[in-house]
Design an enzyme around this catalytic site. Structure first.
Site, PDB file in Angstrom:
ATOM      1  N   LYS A 161       0.821  -1.215   0.000  1.00 22.25           N
ATOM      2  CA  LYS A 161       0.000   0.000   0.000  1.00 22.25           C
ATOM      3  C   LYS A 161       0.854   1.264   0.000  1.00 22.25           C
ATOM      4  CE  LYS A 161      -4.386  -1.875   1.377  1.00 22.25           C
ATOM      5  NZ  LYS A 161      -5.430  -2.074   2.388  1.00 22.25           N
ATOM      6  N   ARG A 187      -3.565 -10.069   4.776  1.00 28.94           N
ATOM      7  CA  ARG A 187      -3.966 -10.128   3.360  1.00 28.94           C
ATOM      8  C   ARG A 187      -2.804  -9.612   2.527  1.00 28.94           C
ATOM      9  NH1 ARG A 187      -6.176  -6.635  -0.247  1.00 28.94           N
ATOM     10  NH2 ARG A 187      -7.765  -7.411  -1.656  1.00 28.94           N
TER      11      ARG A 187
HETATM   12  C1  7PJ Z   1      -8.194  -4.419   1.801  1.00 28.61           C
HETATM   13  C2  7PJ Z   1      -9.234  -5.205   1.331  1.00 28.61           C
HETATM   14  C3  7PJ Z   1      -7.893  -4.413   3.193  1.00 28.61           C
HETATM   15  C4  7PJ Z   1      -9.696  -5.973   3.449  1.00 28.61           C
HETATM   16  C5  7PJ Z   1      -8.356  -4.153  -0.315  1.00 28.61           C
HETATM   17  C6  7PJ Z   1      -5.431  -3.257  -1.791  1.00 28.61           C
HETATM   18  C7  7PJ Z   1      -6.709  -2.525  -1.921  1.00 28.61           C
HETATM   19  N1  7PJ Z   1      -9.983  -5.994   2.153  1.00 28.61           N
HETATM   20  N2  7PJ Z   1      -9.334  -5.027   0.005  1.00 28.61           N
HETATM   21  N3  7PJ Z   1      -8.685  -5.219   3.976  1.00 28.61           N
HETATM   22  N4  7PJ Z   1      -7.634  -3.780   0.744  1.00 28.61           N
HETATM   23  N5  7PJ Z   1     -10.416  -6.726   4.297  1.00 28.61           N
HETATM   24  O1  7PJ Z   1      -5.348  -4.477  -1.820  1.00 28.61           O
HETATM   25  O2  7PJ Z   1      -4.410  -2.533  -1.685  1.00 28.61           O
HETATM   26  O3  7PJ Z   1      -7.011  -3.728   3.711  1.00 28.61           O
HETATM   27  S1  7PJ Z   1      -8.138  -3.580  -1.950  1.00 28.61           S
END
Ligand code: 7PJ
Length: 276
Positions: free
Chosen positions: A218, A252
């Protein structure tokens, strides 16, 4: 930690990101084709991912909206094929009720909603599918959330929001044991807000729900290191370790192999520390 079938209790889990979008900010377009997406998923599973998070709607700042038909077209064939591969848990990254229902029918066991089930019908869909849910904090909407994010006390405001959404879910009929919370790094937050939230993550883990943390590649990590999105692996792995040390149950990530190695080392130390 979690009772998602296929996940071990008490061991931090790595969730591999599978973007099935032509405009995802870090692997845009490359895995749009179903076969390419599947190969990527198989690779992440071989590298030790315990959950695959399938997403067909980019939520990067400024990304355009995707209609239901297009989103279903992107994600359902991939979920079906993943479900045929074996019984590893599949997560669906969506805010749309119809996508939640069809994804669950196709084999998804976790609904990962960056809008925390606030879109029309989403809460009902979560209840009827019986899926686990991940409720994420976001200030504003993806299109505009990074314009001027502002908080008096970011940790307290995120905590209060997550409590409110958890309680709304429980009232609607989602069992507490199925609820995962996420502070939503980068979603309507400045660099300092994200750093403060990570430093204070323990306060959120005390809410008693498993925490999911997504910091992988990020822009905050770009701001801290001066590195472009594809050169943020070390920063991302560090963030994952810091999150797990502070109570995160699921991280994640894009870079599964590197994160799994780092968490083996961190886990060994944490177990000794905890007297296990
Ligand atoms: C997140 C997400 C996060 C959860 C994305 C990216 C943007 N779902 N989906 N938490 N970020 N739960 O992957 O940079 O931080 S999309």
């Amino acid at each position: 930690m979690s009772n998602i079938p296929g996940l071990e209790l008490g061991v931090p889990a790595v969730m591999g990101i599978l973007n099935v979008t032509p405009d995802s900010f870090s692997d845009g377009g490359r895995f749009a084709a179903r076969d390419a997406a599947l190969r990527q998923a198989e690779r992440m599973l071989a590298e030790g991912a315990q959950i695959i998070d399938v997403g067909g709607e980019s939520t990067r700042p400024g990304a355009s909206d995707v209609n239901v038909a297009e989103e279903l077209d992107r994600v359902i064939p991939v979920i079906e094929a993943l479900a045929d591969l074996g019984d590893q848990p599949i997560s669906i990254d969506t805010s749309k009720a119809d996508v939640m229902r069809e994804a669950a029918d196709a084999g998804a066991v976790l609904i990962n909603d960056v809008r925390a089930l606030r879109e029309p019908g989403a809460m009902d869909a979560a209840v009827v599918t019986g899926c686990h849910v991940c409720l994420m904090h976001m200030q504003g909407q993806p299109r505009t959330m990074q314009v001027d994010p502002d908080y008096e006390d970011v940790t307290a405001e995120v905590r209060d929001f997550l409590i409110e959404r958890r309680d709304a879910c429980v009232r609607a009929g989602v069992d507490t044991s199925r609820i995962i919370l996420d502070p939503g790094f980068g979603f309507g937050k400045q660099v300092a807000h994200n750093v403060e939230l990570l430093a204070n993550l323990r306060q959120l883990s005390r809410l008693g729900q498993p925490l999911l943390v997504g910091l992988s590649r990020k822009s905050t990590l770009g701001a801290l290191t001066g590195r472009e999105v594809d050169d943020r692996v070390a920063a991302s792995v560090t963030a994952a370790v810091l999150a797990v040390e502070r109570g995160a149950a699921i991280v994640r990530v894009h870079d599964v192999a590197e994160t799994v190695d780092a968490l083996k080392v961190a886990g060994a130390v944490m177990q000794v520390e905890a007297g296990i």
